[in-house]
Design a protein around this motif. Structure first.
Motif, PDB file in Angstrom:
ATOM      1  N   GLN A   1      -4.964   7.297   8.080  1.00  0.00           N
ATOM      2  CA  GLN A   1      -6.270   7.513   7.449  1.00  0.00           C
ATOM      3  C   GLN A   1      -6.550   6.438   6.405  1.00  0.00           C
ATOM      4  N   ALA A   2      -5.519   6.068   5.649  1.00  0.00           N
ATOM      5  CA  ALA A   2      -5.689   5.024   4.637  1.00  0.00           C
ATOM      6  C   ALA A   2      -6.105   3.705   5.272  1.00  0.00           C
ATOM      7  N   ALA A   3      -5.521   3.373   6.439  1.00  0.00           N
ATOM      8  CA  ALA A   3      -5.859   2.118   7.106  1.00  0.00           C
ATOM      9  C   ALA A   3      -7.359   2.041   7.371  1.00  0.00           C
TER      10      ALA A   3
ATOM     11  N   VAL B   1       0.787  -1.226   0.000  1.00  0.00           N
ATOM     12  CA  VAL B   1       0.000   0.000   0.000  1.00  0.00           C
ATOM     13  C   VAL B   1       0.825   1.284   0.000  1.00  0.00           C
ATOM     14  N   PRO B   2       1.813   1.473   0.902  1.00  0.00           N
ATOM     15  CA  PRO B   2       2.257   2.836   1.241  1.00  0.00           C
ATOM     16  C   PRO B   2       2.685   3.737   0.094  1.00  0.00           C
ATOM     17  N   LEU B   3       3.731   3.399  -0.650  1.00  0.00           N
ATOM     18  CA  LEU B   3       4.218   4.329  -1.673  1.00  0.00           C
ATOM     19  C   LEU B   3       3.170   4.556  -2.754  1.00  0.00           C
ATOM     20  N   ALA B   4       2.564   3.497  -3.248  1.00  0.00           N
ATOM     21  CA  ALA B   4       1.609   3.632  -4.346  1.00  0.00           C
ATOM     22  C   ALA B   4       0.373   4.404  -3.905  1.00  0.00           C
ATOM     23  N   PHE B   5      -0.153   4.097  -2.714  1.00  0.00           N
ATOM     24  CA  PHE B   5      -1.329   4.809  -2.228  1.00  0.00           C
ATOM     25  C   PHE B   5      -1.010   6.275  -1.989  1.00  0.00           C
TER      26      PHE B   5
ATOM     27  N   ALA C   1      -3.947   0.051 -14.475  1.00  0.00           N
ATOM     28  CA  ALA C   1      -3.918  -1.306 -13.921  1.00  0.00           C
ATOM     29  C   ALA C   1      -2.706  -1.549 -13.033  1.00  0.00           C
ATOM     30  N   GLY C   2      -1.794  -0.575 -12.934  1.00  0.00           N
ATOM     31  CA  GLY C   2      -0.584  -0.752 -12.146  1.00  0.00           C
ATOM     32  C   GLY C   2      -0.772  -0.400 -10.685  1.00  0.00           C
ATOM     33  N   GLY C   3       0.333  -0.353  -9.938  1.00  0.00           N
ATOM     34  CA  GLY C   3       0.278  -0.117  -8.510  1.00  0.00           C
ATOM     35  C   GLY C   3      -0.358   1.208  -8.148  1.00  0.00           C
ATOM     36  N   VAL C   4       0.179   2.308  -8.649  1.00  0.00           N
ATOM     37  CA  VAL C   4      -0.396   3.629  -8.383  1.00  0.00           C
ATOM     38  C   VAL C   4      -1.750   3.765  -9.067  1.00  0.00           C
TER      39      VAL C   4
END
Length: 342
Positions: A279-281, A133-137, A162-165
């Motif tokens: 917040q993402a969690a 999650v972290p970098l892409a999100f 369709a990629g990570g980000v």
């Protein structure tokens, strides 16, 4: 402390180039100082910038000495906190991001990380999922909210969705109330539509500059490294619209080219933020956002994981398992899925 407690496994990069410069090694275990937490890493992930840095692009210019340990994302357990009553106490299951090569990377059994880069991990996600999650999100979130300032009803185009980000960006843009158009290969059209894109353009069938027009914000995740995709993406914007270019391989005349067409353009680099990850969690645990992990490989197969990213072999993210799992996720995946409104 015996020798085993002083060392750890890690994947190191010994120079610029291909897989021949990657190797697993036993290295000294790091020590956390000041506000850092020391995390026993259970899972990490591979991002395109890791592959680029290995090859000599990305952040390679900041490497002053080899070997180095790459890797930005992690999920694991705090084994040393800055002080006894710290919010990230010893034993806390956490996820977060760091910034190699300035700091040690996460393709290792232990990593020291500034506490402001770390948050308690989503309870609904496995370690491998949380580590993806972290970098892409953060990249997707900050691009759309901080830079693009996307508002309900605006038109947003996401290139390479369709990629990570990209797969996070589609979901975040929909959550913000945008009308989302996305591009991907023909084989990924159904996947991207399922993420919430109202319209999906297959870039290997249609030319995006002709198929997409009048967007308020375009998030370009390709740049000019392939078929001048970044330059062509400028034509997707309405007059005054904004192109946000994430790849370091944008192009030197990007801002001037945009101005000549009556649009705006900016490069972007994410900022580590534990508060945003907290917040993402909540979003993941409430089923508002989901992560797609295409492959999970052990640390000893890091070369294969890097090559999957280099060849864009999968959808979403590729994870590395490194240590023992921290704790099983709560059994509420079905409830989270029912709450999904993307």
């Amino acid at each position: 402390m015996n020798d085993a407690e002083r060392t750890m496994r890690a994947v190191q990069i010994s120079g610029r180039g291909g897989v021949e410069h990657m190797h697993e090694a036993i290295v000294p275990r790091p020590i956390a100082v000041h506000s850092e937490v020391l995390v026993r890493v259970s899972a990490s992930s591979i991002n395109p910038v890791d592959v680029k840095t290995r090859a000599g692009g990305g952040y390679a210019a900041a490497i002053t000495e080899y070997p180095v340990i790459l890797g930005h994302d992690f999920c694991g357990e705090v084994v040393k906190a800055p002080y006894e009553t710290h919010r990230l106490a010893v034993g806390t299951r956490v996820y977060g991001v760091t910034v190699p090569p300035r700091l040690q990377g996460t393709h290792a059994e232990y990593v020291p990380v500034p506490d402001l880069f770390v948050a308690p991990a989503p309870q609904s996600l496995s370690d491998a999922e949380a580590a993806c999650v972290p970098l892409a999100f953060l990249t997707a979130w900050q691009c759309l909210t901080d830079v693009g300032q996307v508002r309900p009803g605006q038109k947003v185009f996401i290139n390479a969705a369709a990629g990570g980000v990209g797969h996070f960006a589609v979901q975040i843009a929909r959550m913000l109330g945008a009308v989302v158009t996305a591009s991907c290969s023909q084989r990924n059209v159904d996947f991207v539509a399922d993420l919430g894109a109202q319209r999906v353009v297959a870039y290997d069938v249609d030319e995006i500059e002709h198929a997409v027009r009048g967007q308020d914000v375009t998030l370009d995740l390709v740049g000019n490294r392939e078929q001048n995709t970044g330059t062509r993406s400028l034509s997707t914007l309405r007059r005054g619209g904004m192109l946000i270019s994430v790849p370091a391989s944008g192009w030197p005349s990007m801002v001037e080219d945009a101005r000549a067409l009556g649009v705006r353009a900016t490069h972007f680099t994410f900022s580590p933020s534990g508060s945003m990850l907290a917040q993402a969690a909540s979003l993941f645990d409430r089923g508002r956002i989901r992560v797609h992990v295409d492959a999970v490989l052990p640390l000893e197969n890091a070369v294969e994981a890097y090559e999957r990213i280099a060849t864009r072999a999968g959808r979403g993210k590729t994870a590395l398992t490194i240590g023992q799992p921290t704790a099983p996720p709560r059994e509420h995946a079905a409830a989270a899925g029912a709450d999904w409104d993307g």
